[in-house]
Design a protein around this motif. Structure first.
Motif, PDB file in Angstrom:
ATOM      1  N   LEU A 115       7.040   4.091   2.365  1.00 17.60           N
ATOM      2  CA  LEU A 115       5.603   4.303   2.149  1.00 17.60           C
ATOM      3  C   LEU A 115       5.109   5.237   3.238  1.00 17.60           C
ATOM      4  O   LEU A 115       5.238   4.928   4.428  1.00 17.60           O
ATOM      5  N   ARG A 116       4.560   6.349   2.853  1.00 20.35           N
ATOM      6  CA  ARG A 116       4.114   7.359   3.824  1.00 20.35           C
ATOM      7  C   ARG A 116       2.589   7.479   3.819  1.00 20.35           C
ATOM      8  O   ARG A 116       1.939   7.318   2.799  1.00 20.35           O
ATOM      9  N   ASN A 117       2.076   7.773   4.992  1.00 17.02           N
ATOM     10  CA  ASN A 117       0.649   8.051   5.171  1.00 17.02           C
ATOM     11  C   ASN A 117      -0.256   6.905   4.739  1.00 17.02           C
ATOM     12  O   ASN A 117      -1.290   7.120   4.105  1.00 17.02           O
ATOM     13  N   LEU A 118       0.132   5.689   5.084  1.00 15.45           N
ATOM     14  CA  LEU A 118      -0.780   4.564   4.881  1.00 15.45           C
ATOM     15  C   LEU A 118      -1.897   4.726   5.903  1.00 15.45           C
ATOM     16  O   LEU A 118      -1.652   4.726   7.104  1.00 15.45           O
ATOM     17  N   ARG A 119      -3.116   4.895   5.434  1.00 16.95           N
ATOM     18  CA  ARG A 119      -4.252   5.204   6.314  1.00 16.95           C
ATOM     19  C   ARG A 119      -5.139   3.988   6.505  1.00 16.95           C
ATOM     20  O   ARG A 119      -5.454   3.297   5.552  1.00 16.95           O
ATOM     21  N   LEU A 120      -5.538   3.798   7.757  1.00 23.42           N
ATOM     22  CA  LEU A 120      -6.394   2.666   8.075  1.00 23.42           C
ATOM     23  C   LEU A 120      -7.184   2.980   9.328  1.00 23.42           C
ATOM     24  O   LEU A 120      -6.612   3.159  10.404  1.00 23.42           O
ATOM     25  N   ASP A 121      -8.500   3.099   9.191  1.00 28.91           N
ATOM     26  CA  ASP A 121      -9.418   3.261  10.316  1.00 28.91           C
ATOM     27  C   ASP A 121      -8.980   4.334  11.310  1.00 28.91           C
ATOM     28  O   ASP A 121      -8.828   4.077  12.493  1.00 28.91           O
ATOM     29  N   GLY A 122      -8.737   5.531  10.802  1.00 28.38           N
ATOM     30  CA  GLY A 122      -8.417   6.651  11.676  1.00 28.38           C
ATOM     31  C   GLY A 122      -6.964   6.740  12.093  1.00 28.38           C
ATOM     32  O   GLY A 122      -6.585   7.628  12.844  1.00 28.38           O
ATOM     33  N   GLY A 123      -6.139   5.844  11.632  1.00 25.37           N
ATOM     34  CA  GLY A 123      -4.717   5.888  11.952  1.00 25.37           C
ATOM     35  C   GLY A 123      -3.879   5.964  10.692  1.00 25.37           C
ATOM     36  O   GLY A 123      -4.348   5.660   9.597  1.00 25.37           O
ATOM     37  N   THR A 124      -2.649   6.404  10.851  1.00 20.52           N
ATOM     38  CA  THR A 124      -1.713   6.437   9.732  1.00 20.52           C
ATOM     39  C   THR A 124      -0.367   5.898  10.190  1.00 20.52           C
ATOM     40  O   THR A 124      -0.035   5.940  11.379  1.00 20.52           O
ATOM     41  N   VAL A 125       0.385   5.415   9.213  1.00 21.77           N
ATOM     42  CA  VAL A 125       1.703   4.878   9.512  1.00 21.77           C
ATOM     43  C   VAL A 125       2.625   5.149   8.330  1.00 21.77           C
ATOM     44  O   VAL A 125       2.179   5.155   7.180  1.00 21.77           O
ATOM     45  N   ASP A 126       3.887   5.441   8.620  1.00 20.66           N
ATOM     46  CA  ASP A 126       4.948   5.532   7.616  1.00 20.66           C
ATOM     47  C   ASP A 126       5.872   4.353   7.842  1.00 20.66           C
ATOM     48  O   ASP A 126       6.262   4.080   8.995  1.00 20.66           O
ATOM     49  N   VAL A 127       6.236   3.669   6.766  1.00 25.35           N
ATOM     50  CA  VAL A 127       7.049   2.458   6.878  1.00 25.35           C
ATOM     51  C   VAL A 127       8.166   2.496   5.845  1.00 25.35           C
ATOM     52  O   VAL A 127       7.929   2.859   4.691  1.00 25.35           O
ATOM     53  N   ARG A 143       3.838   6.519  13.542  1.00 21.12           N
ATOM     54  CA  ARG A 143       2.529   5.875  13.700  1.00 21.12           C
ATOM     55  C   ARG A 143       1.623   6.844  14.455  1.00 21.12           C
ATOM     56  O   ARG A 143       1.985   7.369  15.499  1.00 21.12           O
ATOM     57  N   ASP A 144       0.446   7.057  13.918  1.00 22.08           N
ATOM     58  CA  ASP A 144      -0.584   7.839  14.590  1.00 22.08           C
ATOM     59  C   ASP A 144      -1.826   6.964  14.665  1.00 22.08           C
ATOM     60  O   ASP A 144      -2.343   6.537  13.634  1.00 22.08           O
ATOM     61  N   GLY A 145      -2.284   6.695  15.862  1.00 22.11           N
ATOM     62  CA  GLY A 145      -3.478   5.878  16.013  1.00 22.11           C
ATOM     63  C   GLY A 145      -3.160   4.405  16.185  1.00 22.11           C
ATOM     64  O   GLY A 145      -2.005   3.998  16.209  1.00 22.11           O
ATOM     65  N   PRO A 146      -4.215   3.615  16.276  1.00 26.28           N
ATOM     66  CA  PRO A 146      -4.067   2.189  16.610  1.00 26.28           C
ATOM     67  C   PRO A 146      -3.791   1.286  15.404  1.00 26.28           C
ATOM     68  O   PRO A 146      -4.501   0.316  15.162  1.00 26.28           O
ATOM     69  N   VAL A 147      -2.775   1.611  14.609  1.00 24.76           N
ATOM     70  CA  VAL A 147      -2.439   0.832  13.423  1.00 24.76           C
ATOM     71  C   VAL A 147      -1.198  -0.006  13.743  1.00 24.76           C
ATOM     72  O   VAL A 147      -0.216   0.510  14.251  1.00 24.76           O
ATOM     73  N   ARG A 148      -1.272  -1.303  13.411  1.00 25.05           N
ATOM     74  CA  ARG A 148      -0.113  -2.182  13.597  1.00 25.05           C
ATOM     75  C   ARG A 148       0.451  -2.573  12.245  1.00 25.05           C
ATOM     76  O   ARG A 148      -0.290  -2.719  11.282  1.00 25.05           O
ATOM     77  N   VAL A 149       1.759  -2.771  12.208  1.00 26.24           N
ATOM     78  CA  VAL A 149       2.433  -3.232  10.995  1.00 26.24           C
ATOM     79  C   VAL A 149       2.896  -4.656  11.254  1.00 26.24           C
ATOM     80  O   VAL A 149       3.580  -4.924  12.246  1.00 26.24           O
ATOM     81  N   ILE A 150       2.503  -5.558  10.357  1.00 26.97           N
ATOM     82  CA  ILE A 150       2.848  -6.973  10.467  1.00 26.97           C
ATOM     83  C   ILE A 150       3.675  -7.354   9.241  1.00 26.97           C
ATOM     84  O   ILE A 150       3.267  -7.063   8.112  1.00 26.97           O
ATOM     85  N   VAL A 151       4.803  -8.012   9.470  1.00 24.38           N
ATOM     86  CA  VAL A 151       5.620  -8.549   8.371  1.00 24.38           C
ATOM     87  C   VAL A 151       5.740 -10.055   8.593  1.00 24.38           C
ATOM     88  O   VAL A 151       6.192 -10.505   9.648  1.00 24.38           O
ATOM     89  N   THR A 152       5.325 -10.842   7.603  1.00 30.39           N
ATOM     90  CA  THR A 152       5.463 -12.280   7.694  1.00 30.39           C
ATOM     91  C   THR A 152       6.631 -12.728   6.812  1.00 30.39           C
ATOM     92  O   THR A 152       6.956 -12.081   5.813  1.00 30.39           O
ATOM     93  N   THR A 153       7.249 -13.818   7.191  1.00 28.37           N
ATOM     94  CA  THR A 153       8.389 -14.330   6.397  1.00 28.37           C
ATOM     95  C   THR A 153       8.072 -15.672   5.802  1.00 28.37           C
ATOM     96  O   THR A 153       7.135 -16.316   6.141  1.00 28.37           O
TER      97      THR A 153
END
Length: 153
Positions: A115-127, A143-153
Motif C-alpha cells: 500500500l503506497r501513499n497512505l495519507r494522514l494529517d500531513g504525513g504519508t506512509v508506504d507499507v 514514512r514522511d511525517g508523524p504517521v505511525r503504523v500499528i498492527v494488532t494480533t
C-alpha cells in the motif's frame, strides 16, 4: 438467470464481507474476497460487471454472465478494495496519526500486498503486508511525517 433472484453482485458481497470483518469474521470476508477475485480472473481486463448469474460453480469455467449487465461497473470496481480493507482490518485514527491494521489476514491467493501513499494529517506512509505462517506482518517501506503504523494480533 434473474436480475434480482440469486444473482451475484460484487458490491453487495463486498458490503457483506466488510460487515463480517467488522464483527471479527475476517476469514469469512477473505473467502468472499477469494470468490470475487476468482470470478474476475475470467473477465476481460478483470473489470467486474454489476452482477453475474448465481449458478453453481463449475471447475475451470468462469461465471455465467448476465446478458445485459453493465460491464465494467463503478460500484463493482470498488468491491475488491473494500474487501482488501476488510481483510486487513485497515482503519485510520486521524487524531493519533495512526494507520491501524487490526488482526489482518490475507486471502490464500494474495501472499503480499503493498500500500503506497497512505495519507494522514500531513504525513504519508508506504507499507508492505505479507503472510508469515499464520500471521500477517507489516514492514514500513517509507514514512514522511508523524504517521505511525500499528498492527494488532
Amino acid at each position: 438467470m434473474s436480475y434480482h433472484n440469486g444473482s451475484v453482485w460484487p458490491h453487495d458481497n463486498a458490503l457483506i464481507g466488510a460487515g463480517l470483518a467488522r464483527y471479527g469474521f475476517r476469514e469469512q470476508a477473505a473467502r468472499i474476497f477469494e470468490g470475487i477475485f476468482s470470478a474476475a480472473t475470467y473477465i476481460d481486463l478483470r473489470r467486474l460487471p454489476e452482477l453475474f448469474c448465481g449458478l453453481p460453480r463449475r471447475e475451470t469455467q468462469g461465471p455465467t454472465f448476465y446478458p445485459v449487465a453493465c460491464t465494467p461497473q463503478a460500484w463493482a470496481a470498488g468491491a475488491p478494495l473494500l474487501l482488501l480493507q476488510a481483510c486487513l482490518g485497515l482503519r485510520f485514527d486521524a487524531e493519533a496519526r495512526q494507520v491501524i491494521f487490526e488482526q489482518p489476514i490475507l486471502p490464500e491467493f494474495l501472499g503480499e500486498v503493498v500500500l503506497r501513499n497512505l495519507r494522514l494529517d500531513g504525513g504519508t506512509v508506504d507499507v508492505t503486508l505479507r503472510r508469515s505462517g499464520t500471521h500477517v506482518v507489516a514492514d514500513v517501506l517509507r514514512r514522511d511525517g508523524p504517521v505511525r503504523v500499528i498492527v494488532t494480533t
